[in-house]
Write a protein that holds these residues in place. Structure first.
Motif, PDB file in Angstrom:
ATOM      1  N   ALA A  62       0.600  -1.602   0.142  1.00 27.68           N
ATOM      2  CA  ALA A  62       0.074   0.117  -0.111  1.00 27.68           C
ATOM      3  C   ALA A  62       0.779   1.336  -0.162  1.00 27.68           C
ATOM      4  O   ALA A  62       2.270   1.214   0.284  1.00 27.68           O
ATOM      5  N   TRP A  63       0.177   2.435  -0.455  1.00 28.80           N
ATOM      6  CA  TRP A  63      -0.672   2.680  -1.434  1.00 28.80           C
ATOM      7  C   TRP A  63       0.192   2.702  -3.183  1.00 28.80           C
ATOM      8  O   TRP A  63       0.153   2.855  -3.926  1.00 28.80           O
ATOM      9  N   SER A  64       1.921   2.476  -2.830  1.00 30.08           N
ATOM     10  CA  SER A  64       2.602   2.773  -3.929  1.00 30.08           C
ATOM     11  C   SER A  64       2.381   2.307  -5.300  1.00 30.08           C
ATOM     12  O   SER A  64       2.992   2.795  -6.352  1.00 30.08           O
ATOM     13  N   ARG A 124      -3.993   7.248  -2.706  1.00 24.14           N
ATOM     14  CA  ARG A 124      -4.353   6.623  -0.996  1.00 24.14           C
ATOM     15  C   ARG A 124      -6.003   5.881  -1.518  1.00 24.14           C
ATOM     16  O   ARG A 124      -7.077   5.019  -1.197  1.00 24.14           O
ATOM     17  N   ARG A 125      -6.201   5.955  -3.120  1.00 23.12           N
ATOM     18  CA  ARG A 125      -7.423   5.149  -3.650  1.00 23.12           C
ATOM     19  C   ARG A 125      -6.895   3.908  -3.733  1.00 23.12           C
ATOM     20  O   ARG A 125      -5.915   3.904  -4.334  1.00 23.12           O
ATOM     21  N   ALA A 126      -7.757   2.811  -4.347  1.00 22.28           N
ATOM     22  CA  ALA A 126      -7.322   1.597  -4.467  1.00 22.28           C
ATOM     23  C   ALA A 126      -8.341   1.058  -5.664  1.00 22.28           C
ATOM     24  O   ALA A 126      -9.708   1.681  -5.191  1.00 22.28           O
ATOM     25  N   GLY A 227     -11.880  10.302   5.304  1.00 24.26           N
ATOM     26  CA  GLY A 227     -11.478  10.720   4.024  1.00 24.26           C
ATOM     27  C   GLY A 227     -10.170  10.746   4.311  1.00 24.26           C
ATOM     28  O   GLY A 227      -9.665  10.691   2.975  1.00 24.26           O
ATOM     29  N   GLY A 228      -9.228  10.085   4.702  1.00 20.87           N
ATOM     30  CA  GLY A 228      -8.112  10.501   4.375  1.00 20.87           C
ATOM     31  C   GLY A 228      -7.389   9.288   3.625  1.00 20.87           C
ATOM     32  O   GLY A 228      -6.365   9.047   3.676  1.00 20.87           O
ATOM     33  N   GLN A 229      -8.185   7.929   3.970  1.00 20.27           N
ATOM     34  CA  GLN A 229      -7.667   6.810   3.260  1.00 20.27           C
ATOM     35  C   GLN A 229      -8.738   5.556   3.392  1.00 20.27           C
ATOM     36  O   GLN A 229     -10.498   5.791   3.485  1.00 20.27           O
ATOM     37  N   GLU A 230      -8.909   4.928   2.436  1.00 15.84           N
ATOM     38  CA  GLU A 230      -9.528   3.325   3.352  1.00 15.84           C
ATOM     39  C   GLU A 230      -9.800   2.988   4.600  1.00 15.84           C
ATOM     40  O   GLU A 230      -8.859   2.924   4.553  1.00 15.84           O
ATOM     41  N   GLY A 231     -11.091   2.377   4.779  1.00 13.71           N
ATOM     42  CA  GLY A 231     -10.978   2.684   6.439  1.00 13.71           C
ATOM     43  C   GLY A 231     -12.317   2.298   7.336  1.00 13.71           C
ATOM     44  O   GLY A 231     -13.103   3.216   6.608  1.00 13.71           O
TER      45      GLY A 231
END
Length: 524
Positions: A62-64, A124-126, A227-231
């Motif tokens: 994650a995430w790069s 940070r989106r996937a 909204g900083g990342q998925e979670g």
């Protein structure tokens, strides 16, 4: 990109030739009979007293890697070599750090939503393998699949998959993050989520990627509402329900994959409720047969419970105390190990080090080494995983760093990469930790930390020494009281990257340079 040190030679001079005296604060240091002579610390590994068996050292894609895995072949393969290789170059220097586990982030589909996902940072989106119509697209997450395959080609023994959020098509918010600190998955979708995870495991295995572990929830104590990342957060009873649904789905597909529970956001949530009632005390809740959330008897439950070392590494004395509590809490749970499954340097750490700001140097590497040592020797962790294998960020969160560019860029090695290699390259799955004494007792100074590990067949012993002080220390290493047999030395320091070192052993003493990590490989 940064050039590696190709070959280094470090010579340890004979005792009594004017070496710098290292003052060790350990209670076990030897008394100095002659003030003109340096103190020599007698360090012994006892092969008759053993502790946990090491399962793996790992890091995450994650995430790069969703982007870096699509970079030009030469560059991405060079990065993979740094993370995964178990080979030496022509000088005897490791080409990489030989990770033994790779963590694959199963995306929730925020990437397909783009800006409408509410996650501002595109990195940070996937992507998600699951389409909105219920079909699967196994060409998704291609960059991550590339790295997983590279890990396998380089001989990485284990692959773990983990979602940060259920697919957006299943969530309450329709997004990959939660609202108001509440779970983003309705109970009615537990079976769907379990089926989805099992389908992803099967889909990856159909691509030739054997999935050893699936971790269905991540840091369930945090709200994940910004909204900083998925979670998403989960209560313990929800985690138990998800685990049961996943177990059923894995069983139905005849998969051998084991579950990893529950990636606690801080290690104290494993043994106490702390500030998260209903989300803490997870060792008891999941693995005590008297608990209503007991899931220890599931066929696909793994042999460990996992937690993250964030925000519990300083001050030093408190870090040691908390890791002792993790060990104590697990002592009453039969056949259950502890995995330290995620860490990077965050926060100000009581003034010891600040997690902000990229730093490729030795300072964060020494801090990282102390965390590894305490997790392994105090908490008795059988696995230790860093967070980002590859980072584009301005934080102390990466092993390899890259330019913040999606299609191509430069990459940079860090001392944290090679410091982890002092452990991961030499201490392979199946090695067993040994008792180590300094001056006859097991107490250690924070300035000099030492651990030792024995190979499964008993043919190789590995010492790791961390000298965080600004002065050299003289150490006389032994195994069961006997001198080392043909030892080989590797050093990570300000100027060296896991470089082979040559030792003059006529005096039987090793001079450990200031602010360095040394691995010693020898025969028991």
């Amino acid at each position: 990109m940064k050039k590696r040190n190709k070959h280094w030679q470090i010579y340890a001079w004979l005792i009594g030739l004017g070496m710098i005296v290292f003052s060790c604060n350990s209670e076990g240091r030897e008394k100095q009979a002659d003030p003109e002579k340096p103190v020599v610390l007698k360090i012994n590994a006892n092969t008759s007293i053993t502790y946990q068996t090491i399962e793996h050292f790992g890091a995450s894609d994650a995430w790069s890697c969703q982007f870096v895995g699509l970079w030009p072949e030469e560059k991405k393969r060079a990065i993979a070599e740094l993370l995964f290789s178990q080979q030496n170059d022509e000088t005897g220097q490791p080409k990489g750090i030989g990770l033994s586990l790779w963590r694959f982030n199963i995306g929730a589909g925020s990437a397909e939503q783009g800006e409408q996902s509410g996650i501002g940072d595109e990195w940070r989106r996937a992507q998600s393998f699951l389409n909105s119509d219920g079909t699967y697209d196994w060409d998704k997450q291609a960059g991550q699949v590339w790295f997983a395959r590279a890990a396998q080609e380089f001989g990485v023994e284990h692959l773990l998959v983990f979602p940060n959020s259920p697919p957006v098509h299943m969530t309450r918010t329709g997004k990959a993050y939660a609202e108001n600190g509440q779970s983003n998955l309705d109970f009615e979708h537990y079976d769907d989520f379990g089926e989805y995870l099992a389908n992803v495991v099967k889909g990856l295995e159909d691509k030739g990627l054997k999935v050893d572990y699936v971790s269905p929830v991540n840091e369930p104590q945090w709200d994940w509402s910004d909204g900083g990342q998925e979670g998403t957060p989960f209560w313990n009873n929800e985690i138990a329900g998800i685990a049961k649904a996943l177990n059923t789905a894995l069983e139905a597909k005849n998969l051998e994959t084991k579950m990893d529970i529950a990636e606690a956001g801080k290690i104290n949530y494993l043994y106490e409720q702390a500030d998260k009632e209903g989300r803490g005390e997870q060792i008891h809740d999941f693995f005590d047969t008297s608990s209503k959330n007991y899931i220890g008897d599931l066929n696909h439950m793994g042999n460990a419970i996992s937690g993250h070392s964030y925000f519990t590494t300083s001050p030093y004395e408190a870090a040691v105390q908390q890791r002792g509590q993790v060990k104590a809490a697990l002592e009453g749970v039969e056949s259950r190990n502890y995995w330290m499954s995620e860490y990077c340097i965050l926060g100000d750490n009581a003034g010891e080090i600040n997690g902000s700001g990229r730093d490729l140097g030795i300072d964060p590497a020494l801090y990282m080494a102390r965390v590894i040592h305490n997790d392994l020797t105090v908490a008795n962790a059988s696995a230790w995983h860093w967070w980002l294998g590859v980072s584009p960020y301005d934080y102390k969160d990466g092993l390899v760093y890259i330019d913040y560019q999606k299609e191509d860029g430069n990459y940079y090695e860090s001392k944290m990469l090679w410091t982890l290699g002092n452990y991961s390259y030499f201490i392979r799955p199946g090695y067993r930790r040994l008792e180590v004494t300094i001056g006859g007792i097991s107490n250690q100074s924070r300035d000099l930390l030492v651990s030792a590990y024995l190979s499964p067949e008993g043919r190789e012993l590995v010492y790791v020494l961390i000298n965080s002080a600004n002065k050299m220390v003289d150490a006389e290493l032994s195994i069961d009281g006997a001198a080392l047999d043909d030892p080989k030395f590797y050093i990570t320091s300000k100027d060296m990257d896991l470089a082979p070192a040559v030792l003059d052993q006529q005096a039987g003493s090793l001079s450990v340079p200031a602010r360095s990590i040394i691995t010693v490989v020898t025969k028991p």
